[in-house]
Design a protein around this motif. Structure first.
Motif, PDB file in Angstrom:
ATOM      1  N   GLY A 128       0.699  -1.412   0.168  1.00 35.98           N
ATOM      2  CA  GLY A 128      -0.109  -0.087   0.105  1.00 35.98           C
ATOM      3  C   GLY A 128       0.771   1.483   0.060  1.00 35.98           C
ATOM      4  O   GLY A 128       0.210   2.419  -0.036  1.00 35.98           O
ATOM      5  N   LEU A 129       2.169   1.008  -0.046  1.00 30.61           N
ATOM      6  CA  LEU A 129       2.955   2.406  -0.094  1.00 30.61           C
ATOM      7  C   LEU A 129       3.328   2.675  -1.688  1.00 30.61           C
ATOM      8  O   LEU A 129       4.166   1.969  -2.291  1.00 30.61           O
ATOM      9  CB  LEU A 129       4.346   2.028   0.921  1.00 30.61           C
ATOM     10  CG  LEU A 129       4.037   2.147   2.045  1.00 30.61           C
ATOM     11  CD1 LEU A 129       5.483   1.611   2.771  1.00 30.61           C
ATOM     12  CD2 LEU A 129       3.781   3.586   2.780  1.00 30.61           C
ATOM     13  N   VAL A 130       2.730   4.006  -1.989  1.00 30.57           N
ATOM     14  CA  VAL A 130       3.078   4.134  -3.376  1.00 30.57           C
ATOM     15  C   VAL A 130       3.381   5.658  -3.627  1.00 30.57           C
ATOM     16  O   VAL A 130       2.994   6.301  -2.689  1.00 30.57           O
ATOM     17  CB  VAL A 130       1.871   3.657  -4.497  1.00 30.57           C
ATOM     18  CG1 VAL A 130       1.714   2.078  -4.262  1.00 30.57           C
ATOM     19  CG2 VAL A 130       0.545   4.364  -3.864  1.00 30.57           C
ATOM     20  N   GLY A 131       3.935   5.840  -4.662  1.00 30.06           N
ATOM     21  CA  GLY A 131       4.152   7.348  -4.959  1.00 30.06           C
ATOM     22  C   GLY A 131       4.579   8.203  -4.092  1.00 30.06           C
ATOM     23  O   GLY A 131       5.784   7.633  -3.523  1.00 30.06           O
ATOM     24  N   ALA A 132       4.220   9.296  -3.589  1.00 32.75           N
ATOM     25  CA  ALA A 132       4.687   9.994  -2.553  1.00 32.75           C
ATOM     26  C   ALA A 132       4.816   9.268  -1.041  1.00 32.75           C
ATOM     27  O   ALA A 132       5.860   9.432  -0.337  1.00 32.75           O
ATOM     28  CB  ALA A 132       3.894  11.315  -2.422  1.00 32.75           C
ATOM     29  N   ASP A 133       3.926   8.584  -0.697  1.00 30.51           N
ATOM     30  CA  ASP A 133       3.899   7.891   0.405  1.00 30.51           C
ATOM     31  C   ASP A 133       5.152   6.791   0.374  1.00 30.51           C
ATOM     32  O   ASP A 133       5.732   6.889   1.500  1.00 30.51           O
ATOM     33  CB  ASP A 133       2.670   7.077   0.538  1.00 30.51           C
ATOM     34  CG  ASP A 133       1.683   7.935   1.032  1.00 30.51           C
ATOM     35  OD1 ASP A 133       1.781   9.215   1.336  1.00 30.51           O
ATOM     36  OD2 ASP A 133       0.471   7.505   0.547  1.00 30.51           O
ATOM     37  N   LEU A 134       5.308   6.228  -0.642  1.00 28.30           N
ATOM     38  CA  LEU A 134       6.399   5.412  -0.831  1.00 28.30           C
ATOM     39  C   LEU A 134       8.023   6.138  -0.655  1.00 28.30           C
ATOM     40  O   LEU A 134       8.839   5.729   0.216  1.00 28.30           O
ATOM     41  CB  LEU A 134       6.490   4.531  -1.984  1.00 28.30           C
ATOM     42  CG  LEU A 134       7.675   3.612  -2.565  1.00 28.30           C
ATOM     43  CD1 LEU A 134       7.879   2.582  -1.315  1.00 28.30           C
ATOM     44  CD2 LEU A 134       7.628   2.976  -3.777  1.00 28.30           C
ATOM     45  N   GLY A 135       8.075   7.325  -1.283  1.00 25.33           N
ATOM     46  CA  GLY A 135       9.077   8.272  -1.233  1.00 25.33           C
ATOM     47  C   GLY A 135       9.492   8.729   0.153  1.00 25.33           C
ATOM     48  O   GLY A 135      10.499   8.621   0.429  1.00 25.33           O
ATOM     49  N   LYS A 136       8.332   9.021   0.919  1.00 24.34           N
ATOM     50  CA  LYS A 136       8.578   9.591   2.277  1.00 24.34           C
ATOM     51  C   LYS A 136       9.248   8.514   3.280  1.00 24.34           C
ATOM     52  O   LYS A 136       9.887   8.658   3.864  1.00 24.34           O
ATOM     53  CB  LYS A 136       7.189  10.036   2.753  1.00 24.34           C
ATOM     54  CG  LYS A 136       7.169  10.669   4.025  1.00 24.34           C
ATOM     55  CD  LYS A 136       6.088  11.199   4.476  1.00 24.34           C
ATOM     56  CE  LYS A 136       6.033  11.832   5.884  1.00 24.34           C
ATOM     57  NZ  LYS A 136       4.722  12.502   6.479  1.00 24.34           N
TER      58      LYS A 136
END
Length: 390
Positions: A128-136
């Motif tokens: 469930g970690l994708v995009g900006a959340d994954l980057g953070k």
């Protein structure tokens, strides 16, 4: 994917020199000695190729760039680092995320994208970690991209999922990972062992899930340390298998010994005995997590303004956890106005007044007094109304 284990080159050289000496081959021995010295010099000197790349690409200081480059003295080009940066950008990482990721785990710059990085990224995306959340997430924990997927990441995640109850869309799981990435880097056996120990103490089901979400590091510390924390809770009056044990354990694990000592000293300075302090903690384990300032304000108000006896606070320590600004003081002001205008047939118990919900308090002590409702509302919500006006 199996990790290849390389023996330190210095150890290999040492063994070869020993063998050369044993075979009485001075020439080979001297050659190896020179190679060892040259290797030592190279590995302790900054790699100019990497130093310049780190400074120009990320704006790292000379000191930080030198420190990182010393670990990768063997790098001959920046081709792999550049490919990694493009890979992270394509995932949606911001430049700030990439910069922090490299600072936290510079080894990712020299990792194989297809074999090492991509499988880990896909794994976290599936959680469930994708995009900006994954980057953070990765920017603060980029070392997880170099942890074994088969030996640690997958088994640890499976254990965590099984422990977390009713975790819709992996919300709690992601919170655990953000709070403590250690749970992914430790041996899965340690995780299982600590869970088994906590369950033997009666911390099961929703309580175990709650503890994992709030204090995940407890699940990956040495079991001897975990047992010591539980023993301290027991020494303070919490029995094994008591429903309150988990809250005591959580509080004790959050605070340093010095902080606990200061909190008890604060209570003693107001006349509470050691036993009374322990009794208050036993009734409300979260009490000791409150700041010293909050506790001081509470005791000042309840013991000096309200003239409460110590015994009342010993038996109802939860009132010290209430917000002085949003609940205690506003309700006190309203009651003072009502008393001054003789609008109350009998004075209510302030303890009971504090236990009312906001809606119940408004109905009982403000709305029913229509002629004075505006004044009472200002006394009750004055600070909130002022913030709205501003």
């Amino acid at each position: 994917m199996k990790m290849r284990i390389f023996r330190p080159f210095s150890l290999l050289l040492h063994e070869m020199k020993f063998a050369a000496n044993m075979n009485s081959n001075p020439a080979l021995f001297n050659l190896l000695s020179l190679s060892s010295k040259r290797l030592s010099t190279l590995s302790s000197s900054p790699n100019p190729i990497i130093v310049n790349y780190l400074i120009q690409t990320f704006g790292f200081s000379q000191t930080l760039a030198n420190s990182i480059s010393n670990r990768f003295w063997w790098a001959k080009s920046t081709e792999n680092p550049q490919s990694v940066i493009h890979f992270l950008r394509d995932l949606g990482f911001s430049e700030a995320h990439i910069r922090t990721s490299v600072r936290v785990g510079p080894q990712i710059l020299f990792s194989d994208i297809d074999k090492t990085l991509k499988p880990k990224v896909q794994f976290f995306e599936q959680l469930g970690l994708v995009g900006a959340d994954l980057g953070k997430f990765i920017s603060k924990n980029s070392k997880v991209l170099t942890i074994s997927l088969e030996k640690k990441l997958v088994p640890c995640i499976e254990i965590l999922k099984k422990t977390l109850s009713d975790d819709e869309n992996n919300g709690d799981l992601i919170r655990v990972l953000r709070r403590c990435t250690w749970v992914l880097s430790r041996n899965p056996e340690l995780l299982l062992s600590n869970i088994a120990f906590l369950e033997s103490c009666g911390i099961v089901g929703s309580q175990l899930s709650m503890l994992l979400t709030r204090q995940p590091r407890l699940f990956v510390i040495k079991q001897s340390t975990l047992k010591d924390l539980v023993s301290r809770a027991v020494d303070m009056g919490f029995s094994i298998e008591s429903r309150m044990l988990v809250y005591a354990l959580y509080t004790i694990s959050c605070l340093r010994d010095e902080t606990l000592r200061k909190k008890f000293e604060l209570f003693r300075s107001w006349g509470f005995t050691e036993q009374e302090c322990i009794e208050m903690f036993r009734r409300t384990p979260g009490l000791l997590r409150a700041s010293e300032e909050k506790l001081k304000l509470g005791m000042e108000f309840f013991m000096n303004t309200m003239k409460f006896e110590k015994t009342l606070l010993v038996h109802r320590p939860t009132i010290l956890m209430l917000s002085m600004e949003d609940r205690v003081i506003p309700r006190y002001r309203v009651l003072q106005i009502l008393k001054s205008k003789r609008l109350l047939k009998r004075e209510p118990s302030f303890i009971n007044v504090l236990s009312l919900t906001d809606e119940e308090f408004l109905d009982k002590f403000i709305s029913r007094f229509a002629d004075d409702a505006e004044e009472l509302l200002v006394a009750y919500k004055g600070h909130t109304l002022q913030e709205v006006d501003e």
